[in-house]
Design an enzyme around this catalytic site. Structure first.
Site, PDB file in Angstrom:
ATOM      1  N   GLN B 166       0.849  -1.184   0.000  1.00 23.14           N
ATOM      2  CA  GLN B 166       0.000   0.000   0.000  1.00 23.14           C
ATOM      3  C   GLN B 166       0.892   1.243   0.000  1.00 23.14           C
ATOM      4  O   GLN B 166       1.451   1.605   1.033  1.00 23.14           O
ATOM      5  CB  GLN B 166      -0.800  -0.086   1.299  1.00 23.14           C
ATOM      6  CG  GLN B 166      -1.986   0.770   1.432  1.00 23.14           C
ATOM      7  CD  GLN B 166      -2.540   0.648   2.855  1.00 23.14           C
ATOM      8  OE1 GLN B 166      -1.968  -0.004   3.725  1.00 23.14           O
ATOM      9  NE2 GLN B 166      -3.665   1.276   3.100  1.00 23.14           N
ATOM     10  N   SER B 169       1.095   6.392   2.504  1.00 24.02           N
ATOM     11  CA  SER B 169       1.706   7.429   3.340  1.00 24.02           C
ATOM     12  C   SER B 169       2.944   8.031   2.699  1.00 24.02           C
ATOM     13  O   SER B 169       3.684   7.354   1.980  1.00 24.02           O
ATOM     14  CB  SER B 169       2.106   6.846   4.694  1.00 24.02           C
ATOM     15  OG  SER B 169       0.998   6.266   5.318  1.00 24.02           O
ATOM     16  N   SER B 201       4.657  -1.090   4.421  1.00 16.62           N
ATOM     17  CA  SER B 201       4.844  -2.474   4.878  1.00 16.62           C
ATOM     18  C   SER B 201       4.959  -3.395   3.671  1.00 16.62           C
ATOM     19  O   SER B 201       4.319  -3.156   2.640  1.00 16.62           O
ATOM     20  CB  SER B 201       3.647  -2.935   5.706  1.00 16.62           C
ATOM     21  OG  SER B 201       3.441  -2.071   6.795  1.00 16.62           O
ATOM     22  N   GLU B 284      -9.546  -2.022   5.127  1.00 12.33           N
ATOM     23  CA  GLU B 284      -8.554  -2.115   6.191  1.00 12.33           C
ATOM     24  C   GLU B 284      -9.250  -2.100   7.543  1.00 12.33           C
ATOM     25  O   GLU B 284      -9.020  -2.934   8.386  1.00 12.33           O
ATOM     26  CB  GLU B 284      -7.568  -0.949   6.110  1.00 12.33           C
ATOM     27  CG  GLU B 284      -6.645  -0.888   7.336  1.00 12.33           C
ATOM     28  CD  GLU B 284      -5.388  -0.074   7.082  1.00 12.33           C
ATOM     29  OE1 GLU B 284      -5.460   0.914   6.349  1.00 12.33           O
ATOM     30  OE2 GLU B 284      -4.329  -0.450   7.623  1.00 12.33           O
ATOM     31  N   GLU B 411      -6.252   8.743  17.408  1.00 12.42           N
ATOM     32  CA  GLU B 411      -6.934  10.045  17.380  1.00 12.42           C
ATOM     33  C   GLU B 411      -7.829  10.156  16.143  1.00 12.42           C
ATOM     34  O   GLU B 411      -8.937  10.688  16.219  1.00 12.42           O
ATOM     35  CB  GLU B 411      -5.907  11.186  17.385  1.00 12.42           C
ATOM     36  CG  GLU B 411      -5.152  11.335  18.712  1.00 12.42           C
ATOM     37  CD  GLU B 411      -4.190  10.190  19.006  1.00 12.42           C
ATOM     38  OE1 GLU B 411      -3.607   9.629  18.054  1.00 12.42           O
ATOM     39  OE2 GLU B 411      -4.028   9.832  20.183  1.00 12.42           O
TER      40      GLU B 411
HETATM   41  C1  LIG Z   1       3.874  -0.486  11.612  1.00 11.20           C
HETATM   42  C2  LIG Z   1       3.328   0.450  10.611  1.00 11.20           C
HETATM   43  C3  LIG Z   1       2.999   0.002   9.355  1.00 11.20           C
HETATM   44  C4  LIG Z   1       2.519   0.884   8.391  1.00 11.20           C
HETATM   45  N1  LIG Z   1       2.239   0.414   7.138  1.00 11.20           N
HETATM   46  C5  LIG Z   1       1.864   1.277   6.174  1.00 11.20           C
HETATM   47  C6  LIG Z   1       1.675   0.836   4.828  1.00 11.20           C
HETATM   48  O1  LIG Z   1       1.853  -0.336   4.522  1.00 11.20           O
HETATM   49  N2  LIG Z   1       1.341   1.739   3.885  1.00 11.20           N
HETATM   50  C7  LIG Z   1       1.133   3.047   4.196  1.00 11.20           C
HETATM   51  O2  LIG Z   1       0.799   3.794   3.296  1.00 11.20           O
HETATM   52  N3  LIG Z   1       1.290   3.511   5.457  1.00 11.20           N
HETATM   53  C8  LIG Z   1       1.656   2.646   6.454  1.00 11.20           C
HETATM   54  N4  LIG Z   1       1.838   3.114   7.732  1.00 11.20           N
HETATM   55  C9  LIG Z   1       1.687   4.519   7.989  1.00 11.20           C
HETATM   56  C10 LIG Z   1       0.492   4.910   8.836  1.00 11.20           C
HETATM   57  O3  LIG Z   1      -0.693   4.825   8.111  1.00 11.20           O
HETATM   58  C11 LIG Z   1       0.750   6.327   9.348  1.00 11.20           C
HETATM   59  O4  LIG Z   1       1.876   6.266  10.195  1.00 11.20           O
HETATM   60  C12 LIG Z   1      -0.417   6.897  10.095  1.00 11.20           C
HETATM   61  O5  LIG Z   1      -1.508   7.125   9.250  1.00 11.20           O
HETATM   62  C13 LIG Z   1      -0.050   8.195  10.816  1.00 11.20           C
HETATM   63  O6  LIG Z   1       0.607   9.096   9.982  1.00 11.20           O
HETATM   64  P1  LIG Z   1       1.988   9.801  10.440  1.00 11.20           P
HETATM   65  O7  LIG Z   1       2.891   8.709  10.833  1.00 11.20           O
HETATM   66  O8  LIG Z   1       2.379  10.718   9.398  1.00 11.20           O
HETATM   67  O9  LIG Z   1       1.597  10.588  11.758  1.00 11.20           O
HETATM   68  P2  LIG Z   1       0.876  12.007  11.817  1.00 11.20           P
HETATM   69  O10 LIG Z   1      -0.302  12.001  10.954  1.00 11.20           O
HETATM   70  O11 LIG Z   1       1.871  13.087  11.633  1.00 11.20           O
HETATM   71  O12 LIG Z   1       0.401  11.973  13.317  1.00 11.20           O
HETATM   72  C14 LIG Z   1       1.230  12.346  14.434  1.00 11.20           C
HETATM   73  C15 LIG Z   1       0.321  12.514  15.646  1.00 11.20           C
HETATM   74  O13 LIG Z   1      -0.621  13.562  15.376  1.00 11.20           O
HETATM   75  C16 LIG Z   1      -1.922  13.108  15.534  1.00 11.20           C
HETATM   76  N5  LIG Z   1      -2.820  13.731  14.560  1.00 11.20           N
HETATM   77  C17 LIG Z   1      -2.626  13.950  13.239  1.00 11.20           C
HETATM   78  N6  LIG Z   1      -3.694  14.491  12.685  1.00 11.20           N
HETATM   79  C18 LIG Z   1      -4.603  14.628  13.662  1.00 11.20           C
HETATM   80  C19 LIG Z   1      -5.931  15.121  13.727  1.00 11.20           C
HETATM   81  N7  LIG Z   1      -6.590  15.570  12.647  1.00 11.20           N
HETATM   82  N8  LIG Z   1      -6.550  15.081  14.900  1.00 11.20           N
HETATM   83  C20 LIG Z   1      -5.926  14.609  16.007  1.00 11.20           C
HETATM   84  N9  LIG Z   1      -4.697  14.141  16.020  1.00 11.20           N
HETATM   85  C21 LIG Z   1      -4.043  14.148  14.860  1.00 11.20           C
HETATM   86  C22 LIG Z   1      -1.848  11.611  15.286  1.00 11.20           C
HETATM   87  O14 LIG Z   1      -2.923  10.913  15.872  1.00 11.20           O
HETATM   88  C23 LIG Z   1      -0.516  11.272  15.924  1.00 11.20           C
HETATM   89  O15 LIG Z   1      -0.689  11.131  17.300  1.00 11.20           O
HETATM   90  C24 LIG Z   1       2.313   2.235   8.717  1.00 11.20           C
HETATM   91  C25 LIG Z   1       2.609   2.697  10.001  1.00 11.20           C
HETATM   92  C26 LIG Z   1       3.121   1.822  10.936  1.00 11.20           C
HETATM   93  C27 LIG Z   1       3.434   2.339  12.305  1.00 11.20           C
END
Ligand SMILES: Cc1cc2nc3c(=O)[nH]c(=O)nc-3n(C[C@H](O)[C@H](O)[C@H](O)COP(=O)(O)OP(=O)(O)OC[C@H]3O[C@@H](n4cnc5c(N)ncnc54)[C@H](O)[C@@H]3O)c2cc1C
Lengths: 379, 444
Positions: B166, B169, B201, B284, B411
């Protein structure tokens, strides 16, 4: 020891039941009426009680058919209890229909059931259960109240029972007492010699509580004396499963109230529900409620002995813990979402808060229910 | 995301069709017979009673995310592919899928019955293929790809030949996925992709990726998005492993540099990729919260945790008992919730909003159980002493933070519950109407 349910209601019947209880209560027992009757001498609305019995038959739902009931089980009773909890209806429902009838059923005493269940089912007999004593502990053995055998099937009781639900006004008391054969359950009729009944000031005005003093009071054995612990344990499964339904009904009312307020109350130029701190509080309430709802449902199915349900002892203990915690949490958050208005006497939030705390503690409280859960699993 | 996501570990329903409420039709019985014969022939049955944990017996590794060396990892993926192929060859690769793409066109009940049966056998974990590829990208292809593309990829995916990842991100688009900046520029019958994906992933094993790209930056951010299937072997696709906090490397950065994707690999309409993406995200969220029979489920269970209480000499310790009871109450009740959703599904009714509650409870329960286990183990958690069932908990413990992030953070899940389930007003968004501008620096 399973109590077999003869009738099982389908989804549509359950929905009909829910709607008829809800509309009756919306009509006859809205908040202002609840406030009126909770401060009255009787403590509840006798005409609502009659209509619940005559129009919907709520009191008879889980009483077996051959004892004048509808022969349904906890699942159906749970539907009604959710509504009663939601509207915080004052009255001897839990004490008489859940605890009183439940004790008769748990003791499996045919002649006592034949004598008293039809009255309970009709809403004409009010029964209640007296287990807790002056130390305030819920227990199923080791009572200081003593039963002495006076002759053929005739007993007298001496002791004091405290925290008895709807003690004042009850017609029939199921009293737990120690006998030379071990703990037993006994039936004491109101007006019996040496029986003194006093009301106590209660935390929850919609749930009356009293005290019994028994001095050489004549009583009839309910079931085999010595069998009291087993009967009480079994009753506890039924009672906590029923309480769980009432708890989730009331908790759902709190969530709905909070969400409605969060949508409508404006601060900083926008509805407070658009602020994440408030939105997330509501989401947390929802999550806890969904889990509690599942636990309450499973407990009812388990007590009814449905084939794919978990063991009743497990499910009832899980539901009692999870629903007690969830309702207490949700009742607290409801006040928080409402701010100052939530702290006023006029706002219903405190009534739910009071009910939540009473429900959480009436069978012993967290230390007891978590330990009981482990015991049910043999841990 | 490489393991199944159980919410009620370890008290599996008996693996028979009769444990399902609506399993009365004879075709189910015939199916059970066929599946059992297949499993008996191709796999070893687990000794019965393995749900009951005997302290000190069996494998004590408990991890949600692996941290094996690449050779071991690769060998596991090969085993997963081989098992998926065997399933497929015998008609169990895609039980609910349309027959024209290699499926069996049977009901979700058949699927469930098969999973329950298979849980009684020792078979390779196929999560690397199924969780994202089959569970999320498969349904998206089915719903939004062209006919030739469906025929080309779906059978290969369900045969275990094509693992899909996928590519959603990005460094600037996590929770705010609609902020993707990877550019897709049309060039005749092709599209040219440029950008960077992150946290992807299984990309290091994948033959196929689903990329969400910016096709028209002049439109508001949700509008100018287009989704593509990307052959991961194309020139310009570079996968760099990222090491996660557990020590292993199961997610990756993926750099796309002038990658030329044929237009027939487009999913859905041009600039309508947000809708396509929603299909994937809905699958998902639906897939998180099912039951499994792996080591995590075995450890995060009443049987294991109560055996641990005793083994650690805490049977009479009131504080430990209380914490254990709290964890088990939530765990068991969440299990009831999942069972009830399953019954709803099997009755042919649409599941309600309880799935979002289940996801939140799942990560909560796993974290609570891991911290409880650590507390019961005590100082032996801090180093490998060789004692069974002690230090081995560190892998799960270290994996639990991810469960609050992946597939939509806690969140974001709460926002969804608040807005879509409870109907609370959205936060006033500042960037949903304005044209998307590619991020110029750290902030856009
Ligand atoms: C083990 C693992 C596997 C993954 N696998 C994949 C994959 O296969 N493909 C893929 O595309 N992605 C993958 N991801 C990514 C995952 O979808 C993102 O990490 C996730 O959506 C959060 O985005 P970010 O890491 O940019 O955090 P951010 O969005 O920057 O968030 C940081 C913090 O801010 C908070 N926050 C952000 N926006 C808001 C809001 N509107 N309201 C309240 N709080 C908010 C979040 O809750 C979090 O606490 C994976 C992540 C992990 C940890």
């Amino acid at each position: 020891m399973t109590v077999t349910t003869t009738a099982i209601a389908g989804a549509e019947e359950l929905e009909d039941l829910r709607l008829s209880v809800r509309s009756l209560l919306a009509d006859k027992s809205d908040e202002s009426r609840v406030r009126e009757v909770m401060e009255s001498d009787l403590g509840y609305d006798a005409s609502v009680w009659r209509q619940l019995a005559d129009q919907v038959g709520v009191q008879s739902l889980a009483v077996p058919e051959h004892h004048g009931g509808a022969g349904f089980g906890q699942v159906e009773l749970g539907v009604a209890l959710r509504e009663l909890g939601r509207a915080l209806v004052p009255g001897p429902f839990f004490s008489s229909v859940v605890l009183g009838a439940g004790a008769l059923l748990a003791a499996q005493d045919e002649s006592a059931m034949a004598a008293h269940l039809p009255g309970i089912a009709a809403g004409t007999t009010l029964a209640t259960l007296a287990v807790i004593e002056t130390d305030g502990q819920w227990r199923t053995h080791g009572f200081t109240t003593r039963a002495r055998e006076d002759g053929e099937a005739s007993w007298t009781l001496d002791g004091e029972k405290s925290l008895v639900l709807d003690a004042v006004g009850a017609d029939l008391y199921v009293v737990a007492a120690d006998t030379p054969h071990g703990p037993g359950l006994f039936l004491v009729e109101s007006g019996a010699a040496g029986l003194e009944v006093t009301g106590l000031r209660a935390l929850d005005p919609t749930r009356r509580v009293g005290r019994l003093t028994l001095t050489g009071t004549p009583a009839a054995a309910l079931g085999r004396p010595g069998n009291g612990t087993a009967a009480l344990e079994h009753l506890l499964d039924r009672a906590t499963a029923a309480l769980a339904a009432e708890q989730v009904g009331a908790a759902r009312a709190c969530l709905e109230m909070s969400v409605a307020y969060a949508r409508q109350r404006v601060q900083f130029g926008r509805p407070i529900g658009s602020f994440q701190a408030v939105k997330h509080m509501c989401a947390d309430m929802f999550t806890r409620l969904e889990v509690a709802e599942a636990a309450a449902t499973e407990a009812a199915r388990a007590v009814d002995g449905l084939p794919d349900a978990p063991p009743a002892g497990e499910a009832a203990a899980v539901a009692h813990a999870v629903c007690s915690e969830a309702f207490m949490f949700i009742a607290q958050q409801t006040i928080q979402v409402h701010g100052g208005i939530g702290f006023t006497w006029e706002h219903p939030a405190h009534l739910y808060f009071r009910r939540a705390k009473v429900s959480q503690l009436m069978f012993g409280g967290p230390a007891v229910y978590y330990e009981r859960l482990l015991e049910r699993w043999g841990v | 995301m490489t393991a199944s996501a159980p919410a009620t570990p370890a008290t599996p329903a008996s693996p028979t069709a009769s444990s399902s409420p609506t399993a009365s039709s004879s075709s189910i019985e015939a199916f059970v017979e066929e599946a059992s014969a297949f499993l008996d022939e191709h796999a070893t049955r687990r000794p019965t009673g393995t749900a009951r944990v005997v302290w000190g017996e069996g494998e004590d590794r408990i991890s949600y995310f692996g941290d094996e060396p690449p050779e071991v990892d690769k060998a596991k993926v090969d085993a997963a592919r081989a098992w998926q192929r065997t399933r497929h060859e015998h008609g169990f690769g895609w039980i609910t899928g349309p027959t024209e793409y290699g499926g069996r066109a049977l009901s979700p009940l058949h699927d469930l019955v098969y999973d329950q049966l298979e849980a009684g056998y020792d078979v390779p974990d196929t999560g690397v293929i199924s969780l994202i590829g089959l569970g999320m990208i498969g349904p998206t292809i089915l719903a939004h790809a062209r006919e030739e593309i469906k025929q080309r990829y779906l059978p290969a995916m369900f045969r275990g030949d094509a693992i899909a990842c996928q590519l959603f991100s990005e460094p600037g688009a996590g929770s705010d996925l609609a902020n993707v900046a990877t550019r897709a520029v049309r060039d005749g019958e092709e599209w040219v992709l440029n950008g960077q994906k992150v946290w992807t992933s299984v990309a290091h094993h994948a033959e196929l990726g689903m990329a969400v790209c910016r096709s028209d930056p002049s439109q508001p951010k949700h509008r100018g998005i287009t989704a593509f299937l990307v052959d991961m072997s194309l020139p310009g696709v570079e996968v760099r492993p990222l090491r996660q906090m557990t020590g292993g490397a199961e997610f990756n950065e993926v750099f796309l540099t002038d990658v030329r994707v044929p237009d027939d690999h487009r999913l859905g309409e041009v600039d309508d990729g947000w809708r396509v993406t929603m299909t994937t995200l809905m699958s998902e969220r639906a897939s998180v919260g099912g039951e499994g029979a792996g080591p995590v489920e075995r450890a995060v269970s009443r049987s294991y945790l109560t055996a641990m209480l005793e083994a650690m000499g805490l049977s009479r310790d009131a504080a430990a008992r209380r914490r254990l009871a709290e964890v088990l109450a939530d765990l068991t009740a969440t299990g009831y919730l999942n069972q009830q959703s399953l019954r709803t599904l099997l009755d042919g009714r649409a599941p309600g909003p309880e799935a979002s509650a289940s996801k939140l409870m799942f990560s909560h329960n796993l974290a609570a159980a891991s911290h409880l286990a650590a507390e019961m183990v005590g100082p032996r958690m801090i180093a490998e002493t060789g004692d069974w069932g002690t230090f081995s908990w560190n892998e799960l413990l270290l994996g639990t933070p991810a469960l609050r992030i992946l597939g939509g953070t806690e969140e974001i899940m709460k926002n969804i519950i608040g807005e879509r389930v409870l109907g609370l007003p959205k936060e006033p968004g500042t960037d949903t109407k304005a044209p998307f501008r590619a991020p110029t620096g750290e902030q856009s």
